[in-house]
Design an enzyme around this catalytic site. Structure first.
Site, PDB file in Angstrom:
ATOM      1  N   ASP A 103      -8.397 -16.295  -2.674  1.00  0.00           N
ATOM      2  CA  ASP A 103      -8.258 -16.507  -3.897  1.00  0.00           C
ATOM      3  C   ASP A 103      -9.179 -17.590  -4.581  1.00  0.00           C
ATOM      4  O   ASP A 103      -9.505 -17.686  -5.775  1.00  0.00           O
ATOM      5  CB  ASP A 103      -6.865 -16.894  -4.271  1.00  0.00           C
ATOM      6  CG  ASP A 103      -5.766 -15.772  -3.894  1.00  0.00           C
ATOM      7  OD1 ASP A 103      -6.224 -14.672  -4.035  1.00  0.00           O
ATOM      8  OD2 ASP A 103      -4.706 -16.182  -3.623  1.00  0.00           O
ATOM      9  N   LYS A 130       1.718 -20.489  -8.434  1.00  0.00           N
ATOM     10  CA  LYS A 130       2.075 -19.084  -8.783  1.00  0.00           C
ATOM     11  C   LYS A 130       2.574 -18.180  -7.619  1.00  0.00           C
ATOM     12  O   LYS A 130       3.423 -17.459  -7.945  1.00  0.00           O
ATOM     13  CB  LYS A 130       0.751 -18.517  -9.562  1.00  0.00           C
ATOM     14  CG  LYS A 130       0.871 -16.902  -9.685  1.00  0.00           C
ATOM     15  CD  LYS A 130      -0.526 -16.535  -9.951  1.00  0.00           C
ATOM     16  CE  LYS A 130      -0.621 -15.014  -9.631  1.00  0.00           C
ATOM     17  NZ  LYS A 130      -0.923 -14.544  -8.451  1.00  0.00           N
ATOM     18  N   ASP A 170       2.255  -0.584   2.783  1.00  0.00           N
ATOM     19  CA  ASP A 170       2.795   0.058   4.035  1.00  0.00           C
ATOM     20  C   ASP A 170       3.464  -0.774   5.110  1.00  0.00           C
ATOM     21  O   ASP A 170       4.701  -0.442   5.756  1.00  0.00           O
ATOM     22  CB  ASP A 170       1.634   0.780   4.939  1.00  0.00           C
ATOM     23  CG  ASP A 170       0.568  -0.099   5.231  1.00  0.00           C
ATOM     24  OD1 ASP A 170      -0.190  -0.625   4.315  1.00  0.00           O
ATOM     25  OD2 ASP A 170       0.253  -0.301   6.227  1.00  0.00           O
ATOM     26  N   ARG A 181       1.833  -7.672  -9.936  1.00  0.00           N
ATOM     27  CA  ARG A 181       1.829  -6.994  -8.408  1.00  0.00           C
ATOM     28  C   ARG A 181       3.089  -7.500  -7.739  1.00  0.00           C
ATOM     29  O   ARG A 181       3.612  -6.862  -6.904  1.00  0.00           O
ATOM     30  CB  ARG A 181       0.477  -7.735  -7.594  1.00  0.00           C
ATOM     31  CG  ARG A 181       0.550  -7.569  -6.179  1.00  0.00           C
ATOM     32  CD  ARG A 181      -0.672  -6.462  -5.686  1.00  0.00           C
ATOM     33  NE  ARG A 181      -0.487  -6.338  -4.246  1.00  0.00           N
ATOM     34  CZ  ARG A 181      -0.510  -5.100  -3.781  1.00  0.00           C
ATOM     35  NH1 ARG A 181      -0.350  -4.108  -4.573  1.00  0.00           N
ATOM     36  NH2 ARG A 181      -0.295  -5.092  -2.798  1.00  0.00           N
TER      37      ARG A 181
HETATM   38  N1  EPU Z   1      -2.180  -4.974   3.428  1.00  0.00           N
HETATM   39  C1  EPU Z   1      -1.914  -3.664   3.984  1.00  0.00           C
HETATM   40  N2  EPU Z   1      -0.772  -3.296   3.845  1.00  0.00           N
HETATM   41  C2  EPU Z   1       0.334  -3.911   3.503  1.00  0.00           C
HETATM   42  C3  EPU Z   1      -0.007  -5.124   2.807  1.00  0.00           C
HETATM   43  C4  EPU Z   1      -1.260  -5.596   2.619  1.00  0.00           C
HETATM   44  O1  EPU Z   1      -2.971  -2.971   4.367  1.00  0.00           O
HETATM   45  O2  EPU Z   1       1.518  -3.480   3.438  1.00  0.00           O
HETATM   46  C5  EPU Z   1      -3.652  -5.593   3.316  1.00  0.00           C
HETATM   47  C6  EPU Z   1      -4.025  -5.958   1.854  1.00  0.00           C
HETATM   48  O3  EPU Z   1      -4.948  -4.930   1.461  1.00  0.00           O
HETATM   49  C7  EPU Z   1      -5.037  -7.033   2.175  1.00  0.00           C
HETATM   50  C8  EPU Z   1      -4.444  -7.828   3.452  1.00  0.00           C
HETATM   51  O4  EPU Z   1      -3.669  -6.997   3.863  1.00  0.00           O
HETATM   52  O5  EPU Z   1      -6.317  -6.737   2.770  1.00  0.00           O
HETATM   53  C9  EPU Z   1      -3.699  -9.430   2.821  1.00  0.00           C
HETATM   54  O6  EPU Z   1      -2.742  -8.759   1.785  1.00  0.00           O
HETATM   55  P1  EPU Z   1      -1.637  -9.684   1.599  1.00  0.00           P
HETATM   56  O7  EPU Z   1      -0.331  -8.472   1.627  1.00  0.00           O
HETATM   57  O8  EPU Z   1      -1.495 -10.776   2.414  1.00  0.00           O
HETATM   58  O9  EPU Z   1      -1.613  -9.793   0.146  1.00  0.00           O
HETATM   59  P2  EPU Z   1      -0.519  -9.858  -1.185  1.00  0.00           P
HETATM   60  O10 EPU Z   1       0.740 -10.594  -0.539  1.00  0.00           O
HETATM   61  O11 EPU Z   1      -0.404  -8.813  -1.909  1.00  0.00           O
HETATM   62  C10 EPU Z   1      -0.911 -12.414  -1.880  1.00  0.00           C
HETATM   63  C11 EPU Z   1      -1.311 -13.035  -3.071  1.00  0.00           C
HETATM   64  C12 EPU Z   1      -2.871 -12.958  -3.531  1.00  0.00           C
HETATM   65  C13 EPU Z   1      -3.862 -13.119  -2.397  1.00  0.00           C
HETATM   66  C14 EPU Z   1      -3.017 -12.516  -0.987  1.00  0.00           C
HETATM   67  C15 EPU Z   1      -4.108 -12.923   0.151  1.00  0.00           C
HETATM   68  C16 EPU Z   1       0.789 -13.024  -4.167  1.00  0.00           C
HETATM   69  C17 EPU Z   1       1.452 -12.430  -5.449  1.00  0.00           C
HETATM   70  N3  EPU Z   1      -0.396 -12.483  -4.231  1.00  0.00           N
HETATM   71  O12 EPU Z   1      -1.060 -11.031  -2.187  1.00  0.00           O
HETATM   72  O13 EPU Z   1      -3.118 -13.690  -4.653  1.00  0.00           O
HETATM   73  O14 EPU Z   1      -5.163 -12.861  -2.707  1.00  0.00           O
HETATM   74  O15 EPU Z   1      -1.838 -12.727  -0.772  1.00  0.00           O
HETATM   75  O16 EPU Z   1      -3.782 -14.342   0.528  1.00  0.00           O
HETATM   76  O17 EPU Z   1       1.237 -13.796  -3.355  1.00  0.00           O
HETATM   77  C18 EPU Z   1      -4.107 -14.362  -6.658  1.00  0.00           C
HETATM   78  O18 EPU Z   1      -3.458 -15.377  -6.690  1.00  0.00           O
HETATM   79  O19 EPU Z   1      -4.998 -14.287  -7.499  1.00  0.00           O
HETATM   80  C19 EPU Z   1      -3.785 -13.202  -5.649  1.00  0.00           C
HETATM   81  C20 EPU Z   1      -4.320 -11.939  -5.589  1.00  0.00           C
END
Ligand code: EPU
Length: 428
Positions: A304, A22, A124, A92
């Site tokens: 996850d 996914k 951000d 998201r």
């Molecule tokens: N964060 C920031 N600023 C940003 C981006 C992230 O502070 O600009 C923080 C987030 O708040 C969090 C951490 O950095 O505490 C990691 O976030 P990340 O950006 O890695 O998460 P994401 O890319 O939004 C993806 C997966 C999530 C998974 C996370 C962590 C996708 C679509 N989603 O999210 O998957 O939990 O990485 O591995 O790839 C799921 O599959 O259930 C799911 C939520």
């Protein structure tokens, strides 16, 4: 609207085949925008996030053919249509449209993304990256406006290791002028998968999967064929299920190296695991030992899988602690597990679980995707009937869940919500 009905206590055995990832799919599909001829992605999962993204590509003028898990996108007649509302709010990962549309059209308007509520989820670092590449980024009435006369390669240090920001900056940078270096990049397998697709499209990317990614911008990208990686989180969910309620489950189409942290923890608990090249066999421990886990960025224990793992720990002997360092508030499943007789308390970023407990079937609600997986696992090992509402969250990420579980010998089915239940949902 439907709910999931689970008759618990049936031992599960047999083979389950894992679908495409996914969290790769939701980035690979937007990445096709960057090409100027058709791109085919093979092995996509049948989940609602994929359908929503298909609809979004069609909204911006793409022609999309999706059948038998393969999607062909012809991006040649796409335009930079603003997407401030509607489908973008449903997931998201619609934030990947920002990087891809900025990369191709030098402008985009995308509504702030939705998705699972896991506490604050800022973007951000994505914006910092786009700005470093020369884009102006403003937030106007809940939509992000991105504009650039020209995108120029830059050196970008991520203050937080972020999967989304790493991929989004890659998408924006592959067609920028000159060299981009992403430092403190995330290393998840999904990032390598996206880099592989972009490379097949003609991009020049080095270092994906390490914490420094180097990109040499090119003027144009072309179509190609790409096969998606298997979903390590879906595979991990079935591994946990095999440990919780299995009698020997073979997980097929998996890359065992992607799950080393989970496999190590399961072995520490006494669970039997045999890993092959693309299969893993799991059978339960005679007596499961309690363990502590702390979620970390890859290759650490994935956030996850934290929620499904908590359901497993209710059956372990002793006290376990689950600490989520990525999303400190990802504990909405705990109240529901308590309804099922679990003994768990939450302290800050940690859940403390006492076991072993015999779970009891109950009416519970999935507040997000992985909370849903946790409740399904709990329901399958509980005594009696469990009813899980909030099915729309589970449908976002688990392909053919009911069919796969019934194939393993579970008794699980979907049922329409009653009028009363619909009313309760509306008022909740
Ligand atoms: N964060 C920031 N600023 C940003 C981006 C992230 O502070 O600009 C923080 C987030 O708040 C969090 C951490 O950095 O505490 C990691 O976030 P990340 O950006 O890695 O998460 P994401 O890319 O939004 C993806 C997966 C999530 C998974 C996370 C962590 C996708 C679509 N989603 O999210 O998957 O939990 O990485 O591995 O790839 C799921 O599959 O259930 C799911 C939520």
């Amino acid at each position: 609207m439907e709910k999931l009905m689970i008759a618990g206590g049936y031992p599960l055995k047999g083979t389950v085949r894992i679908s495409g990832a996914k969290n790769s799919a939701v980035a690979l599909i937007p990445a096709t925008i960057l090409a100027d001829s058709p791109v085919t992605i093979e092995g996509l999962p049948d989940i609602s996030d994929v359908q929503i993204l298909k609809g979004l590509l069609e909204e911006i003028g793409g022609s999309v053919d999706f059948a038998d898990n393969d999607m062909t996108v012809d991006p040649s007649s796409m335009i930079s249509m603003p997407l401030p509302n509607g489908k973008v709010k449903k997931l998201r990962a619609s934030y990947y449209l920002m990087g891809a549309m900025l990369g191709r059209f030098k402008k985009a308007v995308i509504g702030l993304p939705g998705g699972c509520h896991l506490g604050p989820r800022p973007i951000d670092q994505h914006i910092k990256g786009f700005e470093a590449l020369g884009a102006s980024v403003t937030n106007e009435q809940g939509a992000i406006y991105l504009r650039a006369d020209e995108l120029k390669g830059a050196r970008i240090y991520l203050d937080v290791v972020s999967v989304g920001a790493t991929i989004n900056i890659m998408l924006a940078a592959v067609r920028a002028k000159g060299k981009t270096i992403i430092e403190n990049a995330a290393k998840e397998p999904e990032i390598i998968d996206v880099a592989t697709l972009l490379t097949n499209m003609g991009a020049k990317i080095k270092g994906a999967g390490t914490d420094v990614i180097r990109i040499e911008g090119v003027d144009q990208l072309h179509g190609c064929r790409h096969t998606i990686i298997p979903d390590r989180i879906e595979a991990g969910t079935y591994l946990i299920l095999g440990a919780a309620a299995g009698e020997g489950i073979l997980i097929d189409n998996v890359i065992p190296q992607h799950l080393e942290s989970l496999i190590a923890k399961l072995r520490e608990m006494g669970v039997n695991i045999e890993a092959g090249d693309d299969q893993i066999f799991v059978s339960p421990a005679e007596k499961m030992k309690a363990v502590d886990i702390k979620t970390l960025v890859y290759p650490g224990f994935p956030t996850d899988l934290q929620q499904p793992f908590t359901s497993l720990l209710t059956g372990a002997e002793g006290t376990s602690m689950v600490t989520d360092t990525i999303y400190g508030a990802r504990f909405k499943h705990i109240d529901e597990l308590r309804r099922m007789n679990a003994s768990i308390k939450v302290e800050g970023r940690s859940a403390i679980i006492n076991g072993p407990i015999r779970l009891q079937g109950a009416k519970v609600k999935a507040s997000d995707l992985r909370a849903g997986a946790a409740l399904v696992i709990a329901g399958l090992k509980a005594e009696g009937i469990t009813e899980v509402t909030g099915l729309e969250h589970i449908d976002r990420g688990y392909s053919h869940l009911v069919e796969k579980l019934n194939g393993l010998g579970a008794t699980i089915w979907r049922e329409n919500l009653t009028k009363e239940e619909m009313e309760q949902m509306k008022n909740a």
